[in-house]
Design a protein around this motif. Structure first.
Motif, mmCIF file in Angstrom:
data_model
loop_
_atom_site.group_PDB
_atom_site.id
_atom_site.type_symbol
_atom_site.label_atom_id
_atom_site.label_comp_id
_atom_site.label_asym_id
_atom_site.label_seq_id
_atom_site.Cartn_x
_atom_site.Cartn_y
_atom_site.Cartn_z
ATOM 1 N N LEU A 220 -2.134 5.987 4.542
ATOM 2 C CA LEU A 220 -1.940 4.544 4.359
ATOM 3 C C LEU A 220 -3.120 3.924 3.625
ATOM 4 O O LEU A 220 -2.946 3.001 2.822
ATOM 5 C CB LEU A 220 -1.735 3.874 5.723
ATOM 6 N N ILE A 221 -4.308 4.428 3.858
ATOM 7 C CA ILE A 221 -5.471 3.924 3.132
ATOM 8 C C ILE A 221 -5.353 4.239 1.647
ATOM 9 O O ILE A 221 -5.666 3.406 0.790
ATOM 10 C CB ILE A 221 -6.770 4.520 3.731
ATOM 11 N N LEU A 222 -4.887 5.437 1.315
ATOM 12 C CA LEU A 222 -4.660 5.796 -0.092
ATOM 13 C C LEU A 222 -3.531 4.953 -0.680
ATOM 14 O O LEU A 222 -3.581 4.538 -1.831
ATOM 15 C CB LEU A 222 -4.327 7.284 -0.209
ATOM 16 N N PHE A 223 -2.513 4.701 0.136
ATOM 17 C CA PHE A 223 -1.369 3.891 -0.281
ATOM 18 C C PHE A 223 -1.819 2.458 -0.572
ATOM 19 O O PHE A 223 -1.303 1.795 -1.484
ATOM 20 C CB PHE A 223 -0.344 3.899 0.858
ATOM 21 N N GLN A 224 -2.804 2.000 0.193
ATOM 22 C CA GLN A 224 -3.294 0.632 0.039
ATOM 23 C C GLN A 224 -3.848 0.395 -1.365
ATOM 24 O O GLN A 224 -3.785 -0.724 -1.887
ATOM 25 C CB GLN A 224 -4.373 0.358 1.096
ATOM 26 N N ASP A 225 -4.386 1.457 -1.981
ATOM 27 C CA ASP A 225 -4.938 1.329 -3.333
ATOM 28 C C ASP A 225 -3.869 0.901 -4.336
ATOM 29 O O ASP A 225 -4.182 0.317 -5.375
ATOM 30 C CB ASP A 225 -5.537 2.664 -3.785
ATOM 31 N N LEU A 226 -2.616 1.236 -4.059
ATOM 32 C CA LEU A 226 -1.525 0.906 -4.983
ATOM 33 C C LEU A 226 -1.027 -0.519 -4.760
ATOM 34 O O LEU A 226 -0.436 -1.108 -5.659
ATOM 35 C CB LEU A 226 -0.361 1.889 -4.794
ATOM 36 N N TYR B 230 -1.200 -6.512 2.906
ATOM 37 C CA TYR B 230 -2.041 -6.244 4.056
ATOM 38 C C TYR B 230 -1.292 -5.629 5.223
ATOM 39 O O TYR B 230 -1.905 -5.218 6.210
ATOM 40 C CB TYR B 230 -2.754 -7.531 4.491
ATOM 41 N N TYR B 231 0.022 -5.555 5.120
ATOM 42 C CA TYR B 231 0.777 -4.869 6.178
ATOM 43 C C TYR B 231 0.403 -3.395 6.225
ATOM 44 O O TYR B 231 0.415 -2.778 7.289
ATOM 45 C CB TYR B 231 2.294 -5.013 5.947
ATOM 46 N N ILE B 232 0.037 -2.858 5.066
ATOM 47 C CA ILE B 232 -0.378 -1.452 5.019
ATOM 48 C C ILE B 232 -1.631 -1.256 5.870
ATOM 49 O O ILE B 232 -1.738 -0.303 6.647
ATOM 50 C CB ILE B 232 -0.637 -1.014 3.573
ATOM 51 N N SER B 233 -2.584 -2.176 5.728
ATOM 52 C CA SER B 233 -3.811 -2.074 6.526
ATOM 53 C C SER B 233 -3.523 -2.280 7.998
ATOM 54 O O SER B 233 -4.116 -1.617 8.852
ATOM 55 C CB SER B 233 -4.835 -3.115 6.050
#
Lengths: 124, 477
Positions: free
Chosen positions: B259-265, B270-273
Motif C-alpha cells: 500500500l505504501i508503494l501504491f500510495q506513490d501512484l 489518503y484512503y490508501i494511507s
C-alpha cells in the motif's frame, strides 16, 4: 528472468525432498487428544490441576508432554506439580507401579486407560 | 457449510474496506482484482477477530450476538462505499501491460512455471496439514491453545489465560486465536479445519498479493517470478502448514509495503494511507513484533516528511496512517490492559542487564553468524535476491519515490531490529536463535521480495512517469 527462475528451481530441491519423504515431525497431539478426551469431561468446573508423569526422555520431551496435556485439557490450567487438589497422571509404562502415587499421598479417582489417571490429594 | 458462510462474511467485510482503493485502469484487470481480494482476506480476519475478541471480553462469554455486529458492519460498509469517489488513471501504457518494451508478449513458459509452483505448493500444504492437523509446536502450544481458552473458557477465559505458564506466551495478541475461536463459534464446535483454513488463506493470500502488486507495477513476468521466489522457499510453506503466526504477520508486513508503494501512484488518495495504517495495526494484533514494524514505518515517514519537499502531502499521508493504525491499536491496547501481561522481553530483565548485553561484541558476532548460517541453510535465495537488483541499478537510473524509500528503509530497520532483539534477549541466546531466528526471517521474506522487485525496471515503461501527468487528484477522505 527465465534463467533466474531455473536457478530458483535448481537451488530449491528442498521442496522435492519434502514431497518425496514422510519426514514431517510426527506429532502425537492427536493421540493425546484421544487419551485425554474422557478425562476432560471429569474436569468440568475445575480451574487448575497438578501433573505427574513417569515417561522417560530429555527435558524437551518432558516439556512437550506437559504442554500437549495442557492443550488437551484446556481451559483447565495444568501445573507441573503434585500439590494441587487434583492431579493428572500421564504414564508411559504399560505396568504402572501403585507406589508412584501412594508415596506422594495421592488417591486414585479414575483410571481412564492408556496411562491417563486422575488423582486426588489425600486428606492431610 | 456454516464455516463457509463465516469465511464468506469475513472476506466480504474485508472487501468492503478495500473496495474504495483506486483502480489502475478504468476496467479492473485480474491483477487489480487479486490485489483487492488478497488484501480483503487480511482485513477481514483483522476486523472480525477484533469484533469477536471485544465481544467475548466485554460480555465475558461466547454467544452469537457478535454475528449481528458483523452483519450491521456489512450494512454500514455498503452504505459508506456508495459515497466513496474513486480516482481514475488513464494509464496509456497500462493497456499494453502485458507487453514488454520490445513489444513481445509476457512469457508463457514463466506463467507455466508459476502455475506449476502454485499447484505444487497447494498439494504440499494439504499433504502437510493432513499429517499435522494440530499444526506445529507453536500452534498447539500457543495459538490454538489460546483459541481453546477463549472458546471453552466461558466467562473465566481471561483469568485462565492470565494463569497460563509464561511458556505459552499469554501476552501474545489474539488475531489468530480469536479468528479460530470465531470460526468454532460459527460451526458450533471445534474443528481443526478452522485453523488449517486460516493458515492456508494467509499463506496463499500472501503469494497472491505479492504476484498482484508486482504484476501491477512491474508487469506479469516480474509478478510470476516474485511469486515463484516466495513459493520456492520451503521454510515458508512449512511454517504455513504448521499454522504459525509468522505467515499472517508476514502478510500484514507485505500489505503495508504494498500500500505504501501504491500510495506513490495516488499521492493524494489518503484512503490508501488509512488502510496501510489499519494493516500495520493488524500486524501488532497478530504478534508483538508488529509493534516494531509500526514504529519503523512511522519513523521513516516522519523522516520523509522532514526531508522531502512535499511536506503537506507526506504529512497528510502520515496522519491518515496514524489514524488507521490507531483504530486497531485501541483493540490491541484494550487487550494488553485487560487480558495480557507485558512483553516478556522487557519483563524478564532489568535495564542494566539489557545495556550490558548491548555492549557485548561477542553477542553481535554470535547473532550475525547465526543470521548468515540460518539464511544459508533455510533460505539461500536471500543472498541471490540481494545481488539481483544491483544489475538493474547499474543500468537504470532509478528514481526513488517516497514509497520505495520507505519500503527499503523499513526492511533495513526490521532486520536490524530483529537482530537487536536477540542481542538483548533475556533467554539463552543459542536456544533463542535456534528456535526462532528462521521464523522471524520468514516474516520479512515476502515484503523483502517486494522491496527487491520494486527496484528492478518494469516490463513496460514505468507507469509512475505517465500516471503523474494523468492523475485526478481526488481526495476521497
Amino acid at each position: 528472468m527465465i534463467g533466474l527462475a531455473l536457478v530458483i528451481i535448481v537451488t530449491n530441491v528442498g521442496l522435492l525432498k519434502v514431497m518425496s519423504s514422510n519426514g514431517f515431525r510426527n506429532e502425537d497431539v492427536s493421540s493425546y487428544e484421544a487419551r485425554f478426551g474422557n478425562l476432560r469431561e471429569h474436569l468440568s468446573g475445575v480451574d487448575k490441576v497438578g501433573y505427574m508423569s513417569d515417561c522417560q526422555g530429555n527435558q524437551n520431551d518432558a516439556a512437550a508432554r506437559l504442554f500437549i496435556a495442557q492443550y488437551a485439557v484446556a481451559p483447565v490450567i495444568v501445573v507441573d506439580s503434585i500439590e494441587s487438589e487434583l492431579v493428572i497422571g500421564n504414564f508411559c509404562h504399560s505396568k504402572i507401579d501403585k507406589a508412584l502415587w501412594t508415596e506422594k499421598k495421592l488417591l486414585l479417582i479414575k483410571d481412564f486407560g492408556e496411562g491417563v489417571m486422575l488423582f486426588r490429594r489425600a486428606v492431610r | 457449510m456454516i464455516l463457509m458462510c463465516a469465511l464468506f462474511l469475513l472476506v466480504l467485510i474485508g472487501y468492503l474496506t478495500v473496495a474504495p482503493l483506486p483502480e489502475l485502469n478504468d476496467k479492473p484487470g485480474y491483477a487489480s482484482a487479486l490485489f483487492k481480494i488478497c488484501l480483503a482476506i487480511g482485513s477481514g480476519f483483522g476486523i472480525t477477530s477484533s469484533i469477536y475478541f471485544l465481544w467475548v471480553a466485554l460480555y465475558g462469554k461466547t454467544g452469537y450476538g457478535f454475528i449481528f455486529v458483523e452483519l450491521i458492519l456489512v450494512v454500514v460498509l455498503l452504505s459508506v462505499n456508495k459515497f466513496f469517489k474513486k480516482s481514475h488513471v488513464i494509464p496509456l501504457q497500462y493497456r499494453h501491460q502485458e507487453s514488454t518494451m520490445a513489444g513481445k508478449p509476457p512469457s508463457k513458459l514463466l506463467l507455466l512455471i508459476f502455475c506449476g509452483f502454485l499447484v505444487w505448493s497447494f498439494i504440499l500444504f494439504i499433504r502437510m496439514c493432513h499429517v499435522l492437523r494440530h499444526g506445529g509446536w507453536d500452534a498447539w502450544q500457543t495459538w490454538n491453545l489460546l483459541a481453546r481458552f477463549i472458546y471453552r473458557g466461558g466467562d473465566k477465559w481471561i483469568a485462565a489465560i492470565n494463569d497460563l505458564s509464561v511458556f505459552h506466551h499469554p501476552d501474545y495478541p489474539l488475531l489468530i486465536p480469536a479468528s479460530v475461536a470465531r470460526l468454532w463459534q460459527y460451526a458450533g464446535g471445534e474443528s481443526q479445519f478452522a485453523p488449517i483454513c486460516i493458515a492456508g488463506m494467509f499463506l496463499f493470500a500472501s503469494i497472491g498479493l505479492l504476484f498482484a502488486v508486482v504484476t501491477l507495477t512491474k508487469g506479469r513476468n516480474a509478478g510470476c517470478l516474485a511469486a515463484i521466489v516466495l513459493m520456492s522457499s520451503t521454510n515458508y510453506l512449512v511454517l504455513g502448514a504448521y499454522q504459525y503466526a509468522d505467515i499472517p504477520i508476514g502478510f500484514f508486513y507485505l500489505s503495508v509495503v504494498s500500500l505504501i508503494l501504491f500510495q506513490d501512484l495516488f499521492t493524494k488518495n489518503y484512503y490508501i494511507s488509512l488502510l496501510a495504517g489499519v494493516m500495520a495495526g493488524f500486524g501488532c494484533w497478530t504478534k508483538n513484533e508488529g509493534i516494531l514494524f509500526l514504529l519503523a514505518v512511522i519513523s521513516i515517514r516522519i523522516i520523509l516528511m522532514i526531508t522531502r519537499g512535499s511536506k503537506k502531502t507526506t504529512g497528510a499521508q502520515l496522519w491518515y496512517f496514524l489514524v488507521g493504525a490507531g483504530m486497531v491499536l485501541t483493540v490491541f491496547l484494550y487487550f494488553k490492559c485487560k487480558v495480557a501481561p507485558g512483553v516478556d522481553l522487557f519483563m524478564k530483565q532489568s535495564m542494566t542487564g539489557m545495556c550490558s548485553k548491548f555492549t557485548s561484541p561477542s553477542r553481535y558476532l554470535q547473532v550475525l553468524t547465526a543470521f548468515v548460517n540460518t539464511t544459508l541453510n533455510t533460505n539461500p535465495l536471500f543472498f541471490i535476491m540481494l545481488i539481483f537488483p544491483l544489475f538493474s541499478l547499474v543500468s537504470v537510473k532509478l528514481k526513488v519515490n517516497d514509497g520505495l524509500f520507505t519500503a527499503i528503509a523499513v526492511m533495513v530497520m526490521m532486520y536490524a531490529g530483529y537482530l537487536g532483539f536477540y542481542i538483548v534477549t533475556p533467554y539463552d541466546l543459542d536456544m533463542h536463535l535456534s528456535t526462532s531466528l528462521s521464523r522471524l526471517l520468514m516474516q520479512l521474506w515476502p515484503a523483502f521480495i517486494l522491496a527487491i522487485f520494486s527496484v528492478i525496471p518494469p516490463d513496460t515503461k514505468s507507469i509512475t512517469s505517465i500516471t503523474r501527468k494523468n492523475l485526478h487528484s481526488t481526495t476521497t477522505i
